[in-house]
Write a protein that holds these residues in place. Structure first.
Motif, PDB file in Angstrom:
ATOM      1  N   GLN A  39       1.050  -1.298   0.005  1.00  0.00           N
ATOM      2  CA  GLN A  39      -0.093   0.091  -0.047  1.00  0.00           C
ATOM      3  C   GLN A  39       0.928   1.228   0.006  1.00  0.00           C
ATOM      4  N   ARG A  42       2.316   1.793  -3.415  1.00  0.00           N
ATOM      5  CA  ARG A  42       1.472   2.143  -4.433  1.00  0.00           C
ATOM      6  C   ARG A  42       1.329   3.582  -4.142  1.00  0.00           C
ATOM      7  N   GLN A  43       1.144   4.050  -2.912  1.00  0.00           N
ATOM      8  CA  GLN A  43       0.723   5.385  -2.911  1.00  0.00           C
ATOM      9  C   GLN A  43       2.184   6.501  -3.198  1.00  0.00           C
ATOM     10  N   TRP A  44       3.094   6.050  -2.951  1.00  0.00           N
ATOM     11  CA  TRP A  44       4.525   6.498  -3.464  1.00  0.00           C
ATOM     12  C   TRP A  44       4.506   6.663  -4.925  1.00  0.00           C
ATOM     13  N   VAL A  45       4.123   5.488  -5.641  1.00  0.00           N
ATOM     14  CA  VAL A  45       3.971   5.799  -7.074  1.00  0.00           C
ATOM     15  C   VAL A  45       2.845   6.618  -7.530  1.00  0.00           C
ATOM     16  N   GLU A  46       1.613   6.599  -6.982  1.00  0.00           N
ATOM     17  CA  GLU A  46       0.635   7.138  -7.381  1.00  0.00           C
ATOM     18  C   GLU A  46       0.924   8.653  -7.217  1.00  0.00           C
ATOM     19  N   GLN A  47       1.652   9.046  -6.113  1.00  0.00           N
ATOM     20  CA  GLN A  47       1.964  10.470  -5.859  1.00  0.00           C
ATOM     21  C   GLN A  47       3.037  11.140  -6.880  1.00  0.00           C
ATOM     22  N   ASP A  50       1.596  10.008 -11.305  1.00  0.00           N
ATOM     23  CA  ASP A  50      -0.091  10.077 -11.780  1.00  0.00           C
ATOM     24  C   ASP A  50      -0.087  10.727 -13.162  1.00  0.00           C
ATOM     25  N   GLU A  51      -0.801  10.187 -13.785  1.00  0.00           N
ATOM     26  CA  GLU A  51      -0.865  10.392 -15.274  1.00  0.00           C
ATOM     27  C   GLU A  51      -0.795  12.026 -15.591  1.00  0.00           C
TER      28      GLU A  51
END
Length: 66
Positions: A39, A42-47, A50-51
């Motif tokens: 989790q 995933r948060q690290w990558v999304e931050q 993000d596209e």
């Protein structure tokens, strides 16, 4: 946190022994710690990837060039 640390890049570059060691450590973690780690990753990558964020950064770089 766990013994692997919270940095997603905690494996030393070009160091197969370090990679093998970290993989073995991950395999030994309890399921709840693996889930927390997943989790957090995933948060690290999304931050950071993000596209819309990537598109905005690309447009800014193009604007600065032109």
């Amino acid at each position: 946190m766990n013994q692997l640390g919270s940095d997603p890049a905690c494996v030393q570059p070009r160091d197969p022994q370090d990679l093998a060691q970290k993989m073995a450590q991950m395999l030994a973690l309890p399921d709840d710690e693996l889930q927390q780690m997943g989790q957090a990753s995933r948060q690290w990558v999304e931050q950071r990837f993000d596209e819309q964020l990537v598109i905005d950064q690309y447009r800014k770089a193009l604007h600065e060039l032109g």
